[in-house]
Design a protein around this motif. Sequence first.
Motif, PDB file in Angstrom:
ATOM      1  N   GLY A  91      46.416  40.420  49.092  1.00  0.00           N
ATOM      2  CA  GLY A  91      46.244  39.895  47.744  1.00  0.00           C
ATOM      3  C   GLY A  91      44.855  40.262  47.253  1.00  0.00           C
ATOM      4  N   GLY A  92      44.285  39.425  46.374  1.00  0.00           N
ATOM      5  CA  GLY A  92      42.924  39.687  45.914  1.00  0.00           C
ATOM      6  C   GLY A  92      41.971  39.549  47.093  1.00  0.00           C
ATOM      7  N   HIS A  93      41.060  40.508  47.240  1.00  0.00           N
ATOM      8  CA  HIS A  93      40.083  40.388  48.328  1.00  0.00           C
ATOM      9  C   HIS A  93      38.802  41.120  47.983  1.00  0.00           C
ATOM     10  CE1 HIS A  93      42.343  44.076  49.357  1.00  0.00           C
ATOM     11  NE2 HIS A  93      41.230  44.495  49.936  1.00  0.00           N
ATOM     12  N   ILE A  94      37.743  40.707  48.655  1.00  0.00           N
ATOM     13  CA  ILE A  94      36.451  41.361  48.481  1.00  0.00           C
ATOM     14  C   ILE A  94      36.375  42.534  49.435  1.00  0.00           C
ATOM     15  CG2 ILE A  94      33.952  41.045  48.765  1.00  0.00           C
ATOM     16  CD1 ILE A  94      34.331  38.248  47.678  1.00  0.00           C
ATOM     17  N   ILE A 117      37.975  32.493  48.051  1.00  0.00           N
ATOM     18  CA  ILE A 117      37.220  31.972  46.909  1.00  0.00           C
ATOM     19  C   ILE A 117      38.240  31.570  45.838  1.00  0.00           C
ATOM     20  CG2 ILE A 117      35.534  32.563  45.125  1.00  0.00           C
ATOM     21  CD1 ILE A 117      34.517  34.711  47.257  1.00  0.00           C
ATOM     22  N   THR A 118      38.185  30.294  45.455  1.00  0.00           N
ATOM     23  CA  THR A 118      39.187  29.788  44.505  1.00  0.00           C
ATOM     24  C   THR A 118      38.640  29.693  43.082  1.00  0.00           C
ATOM     25  OG1 THR A 118      38.550  27.534  45.057  1.00  0.00           O
ATOM     26  CG2 THR A 118      40.422  28.448  46.250  1.00  0.00           C
ATOM     27  N   ALA A 152      38.053  27.731  49.767  1.00  0.00           N
ATOM     28  CA  ALA A 152      39.058  26.921  50.452  1.00  0.00           C
ATOM     29  C   ALA A 152      39.591  27.709  51.633  1.00  0.00           C
ATOM     30  CB  ALA A 152      40.196  26.573  49.488  1.00  0.00           C
ATOM     31  N   LYS A 153      40.068  26.942  52.643  1.00  0.00           N
ATOM     32  CA  LYS A 153      40.649  27.576  53.829  1.00  0.00           C
ATOM     33  C   LYS A 153      42.163  27.634  53.670  1.00  0.00           C
ATOM     34  CE  LYS A 153      37.237  25.385  56.844  1.00  0.00           C
ATOM     35  NZ  LYS A 153      36.783  24.481  55.757  1.00  0.00           N
ATOM     36  N   ALA A 186      48.517  31.972  49.137  1.00  0.00           N
ATOM     37  CA  ALA A 186      47.069  32.156  48.982  1.00  0.00           C
ATOM     38  C   ALA A 186      46.736  33.496  48.333  1.00  0.00           C
ATOM     39  CB  ALA A 186      46.391  32.061  50.347  1.00  0.00           C
ATOM     40  N   ARG A 187      47.569  34.490  48.580  1.00  0.00           N
ATOM     41  CA  ARG A 187      47.301  35.836  48.031  1.00  0.00           C
ATOM     42  C   ARG A 187      47.205  35.832  46.517  1.00  0.00           C
ATOM     43  NH1 ARG A 187      52.046  38.620  51.446  1.00  0.00           N
ATOM     44  NH2 ARG A 187      51.252  37.991  53.480  1.00  0.00           N
ATOM     45  N   ASP A 188      47.990  34.947  45.878  1.00  0.00           N
ATOM     46  CA  ASP A 188      47.976  34.904  44.420  1.00  0.00           C
ATOM     47  C   ASP A 188      46.987  33.891  43.871  1.00  0.00           C
ATOM     48  OD1 ASP A 188      49.933  36.855  44.163  1.00  0.00           O
ATOM     49  OD2 ASP A 188      51.520  35.383  44.516  1.00  0.00           O
ATOM     50  N   LEU A 189      46.531  32.976  44.732  1.00  0.00           N
ATOM     51  CA  LEU A 189      45.690  31.879  44.265  1.00  0.00           C
ATOM     52  C   LEU A 189      44.206  32.170  44.340  1.00  0.00           C
ATOM     53  CD1 LEU A 189      47.208  28.660  45.877  1.00  0.00           C
ATOM     54  CD2 LEU A 189      47.249  29.328  43.457  1.00  0.00           C
ATOM     55  N   ALA A 190      43.817  32.930  45.338  1.00  0.00           N
ATOM     56  CA  ALA A 190      42.393  32.992  45.638  1.00  0.00           C
ATOM     57  C   ALA A 190      42.030  34.332  46.261  1.00  0.00           C
ATOM     58  CB  ALA A 190      42.032  31.860  46.592  1.00  0.00           C
ATOM     59  N   VAL A 191      40.746  34.616  46.278  1.00  0.00           N
ATOM     60  CA  VAL A 191      40.231  35.916  46.716  1.00  0.00           C
ATOM     61  C   VAL A 191      39.719  35.818  48.156  1.00  0.00           C
ATOM     62  CG1 VAL A 191      38.433  37.632  46.282  1.00  0.00           C
ATOM     63  CG2 VAL A 191      39.617  36.547  44.355  1.00  0.00           C
ATOM     64  N   LEU A 192      40.288  36.627  49.028  1.00  0.00           N
ATOM     65  CA  LEU A 192      39.910  36.598  50.446  1.00  0.00           C
ATOM     66  C   LEU A 192      38.535  37.234  50.647  1.00  0.00           C
ATOM     67  CD1 LEU A 192      40.685  36.214  53.473  1.00  0.00           C
ATOM     68  CD2 LEU A 192      41.632  38.524  53.378  1.00  0.00           C
TER      69      LEU A 192
END
Length: 211
Positions: free
Chosen positions: A50-53, A149-150, A161-162, A170-176
Motif C-alpha cells: 500500500g502507501g509506504h515511505i 503513519i495515519t 499506529a501499529k 492498513a494498506r489503504d488507511l495509512a503509510v508504512l
Amino acid sequence: MSASWRTVPMPPRVAELPRNSAGRPVPGNIAWHGVDDDGSILLTRSPELGGHITCRCTPGLGTPVFGEQCPVRQREFMTRRRCGLCTKYIATTEQLAFIGETNAAYYLEPPLHLSCAAYALQVCPRLHAAGDRIEVCLTHTYTLAEDRITGMTPEGDLVRAKFRFGDPIARDLAVLEFYLAFPDAPERRSGPAWLLAQQPRHDGEHPTPER
Ligand SMILES: [Zn+2]
Ligand SMILES: [Zn+2]
C-alpha cells in the motif's frame, strides 16, 4: 571504560562495511544523505505494501546520518532476518539479539548477530552512555507488526499506529514506514552484564553473575 571503535576489534563482517569520513564503520540500517538530497520524505505505493515511505540512498554514497534508519533497508532486514549492523543473514539455528530500553515490548531496530550486538554495545556512544538502562533481548524468533503513519497533528507531528503484519485494511488507511519486531519468548539481560559474560575470562577475574 570508554571503549571506542578505534580500539575494539571489529568482527570481520563489520570491517567490510562502508565507513564515514573518520573511518568508522556505518551500520547497515543507517540512512545516507546524498549530495543533492534535500531530505524530503519519498512516498510511493505498491500492491503488497500500500502507501509506504521509500528511500533511494546507497550505503557508501554521501554522508551517513547516525540515528536515522533507512526505511527500505530497515524493512528488508526485519523481514529477511538480516543483521542491522553487518547486513548479513542470521541463521535460524542461531539466537539473535535486539538492543533497547529495559523491558521493551518491541524493537524498531533490526535483529543483530550476538557478536555484532557485543560490538555495538562497546562502540556505540549512545548505548554506552545509557549503561544499565540498555537491555539485550535474546530470542530465536520474532513476530513483525507494521508501524504506519495515519496522519498529522495541527502542530505538524506525525501520528502513528501499529497494524498487524500484512493487514490488507492498513494498506489503504495509512503509510508504512517501519516494521516492529516483537520477540518471541525473550530472555532479557542488562547490557553491561551480558557484555561482560560474552568476553573471554581471564584467570583471577570473577565475572558478574547474570540475572
Ligand atoms: Zn535509504
Ligand atoms: Zn551482524
